[in-house]
Design an enzyme around this catalytic site. Structure first.
Site, PDB file in Angstrom:
ATOM      1  CE  LYS A   1      -3.252  -1.073  -7.841  1.00 45.20           C
ATOM      2  NZ  LYS A   1      -3.179   0.400  -7.694  1.00 45.20           N
TER       3      LYS A   1
ATOM      4  CG  ASP B   1      -6.205   0.147  -2.866  1.00 45.94           C
ATOM      5  OD1 ASP B   1      -6.292  -0.192  -1.661  1.00 45.94           O
ATOM      6  OD2 ASP B   1      -7.157   0.633  -3.487  1.00 45.94           O
TER       7      ASP B   1
END
Length: 211
Positions: free
Chosen positions: A121, A140
């Site tokens: 991420k 996320d």
């Protein structure tokens, strides 16, 4: 409407809603974005943006962060939560960048995820926003929630979700996909009480019986 058609329609509508997408975190270079993204784990962007100005004033360079006193660094990031782990990771990531990457934040996925505290991420966010390189889609909590609700994935693991999403969108849009879903997840399709009655995606949302 099949899954890809739905995905592209979601993108089209959100692109009109958010014509100038960019990270909510404040940053001026790849290192600052990496630090801010690491600090944003389990913390709000607003809180991180209050912490980073003093953080970068105290340790303005990667080499400064690598040489930071760990107790002082912990205190500086305390309000972002999990401060001991975050401080340790930032110091060690800075040290690795200095030792292995000649003081420059790397610009490949494999190199970025070799840094302490950096998973896909964070790496995707740095690559897309700081370098304009699209190797994946940052997943996320907002992206995870919205893509599941909108029927774009049946997975709950971020890596698997990312693999599900990548074929649905052109590569050059991958960075914006993250921004759009984060913005919309905060404003409308939030976790506890989604504002479905105000949702401009309701007519194509499987939650409303549309498939």
């Amino acid at each position: 409407m099949n899954k890809k058609e739905r995905a592209l329609e979601i993108y089209s509508r959100l692109a009109k809603r958010y014509p100038a997408p960019e990270p909510a975190l404040d940053w001026t270079n790849a290192w600052e974005l990496l630090v801010a993204t690491v600090l944003a784990a389990q913390c709000t962007d607003e809180r991180v943006n209050k912490v980073t100005p003093a953080l970068f004033k105290r340790w303005p360079s990667i080499s400064d962060m690598a040489a930071a006193d760990i107790a002082e660094l912990e205190e500086a990031v305390r309000s972002t939560g999990f401060f001991r782990n975050k401080a340790k990771n930032l110091k060690n990531a800075a040290a690795r960048i200095m030792d292995v990457f000649d003081g420059t934040v790397p610009s490949t996925m494999s190199d970025l995820i070799s840094l302490p505290g950096v998973a896909r991420k964070t790496a995707n966010i740095v690559l897309s926003n700081a370098y304009g390189i699209h190797e994946g889609i940052a997943v996320d909590t907002h992206v995870k929630r919205l893509t599941y609700r909108m029927g774009l994935t049946k997975n709950t693991d971020p890596v698997r979700i990312e693999k599900d999403l990548m074929p649905l969108y052109p590569r050059e849009t991958w960075g914006d996909v993250n921004h759009f879903l984060v913005y919309y997840g905060r404003e409308v399709c939030n976790a506890r009480s989604p504002r479905c009655g105000e949702c401009e995606l309701a007519d194509i949302c499987p939650k409303h019986g549309v498939d």
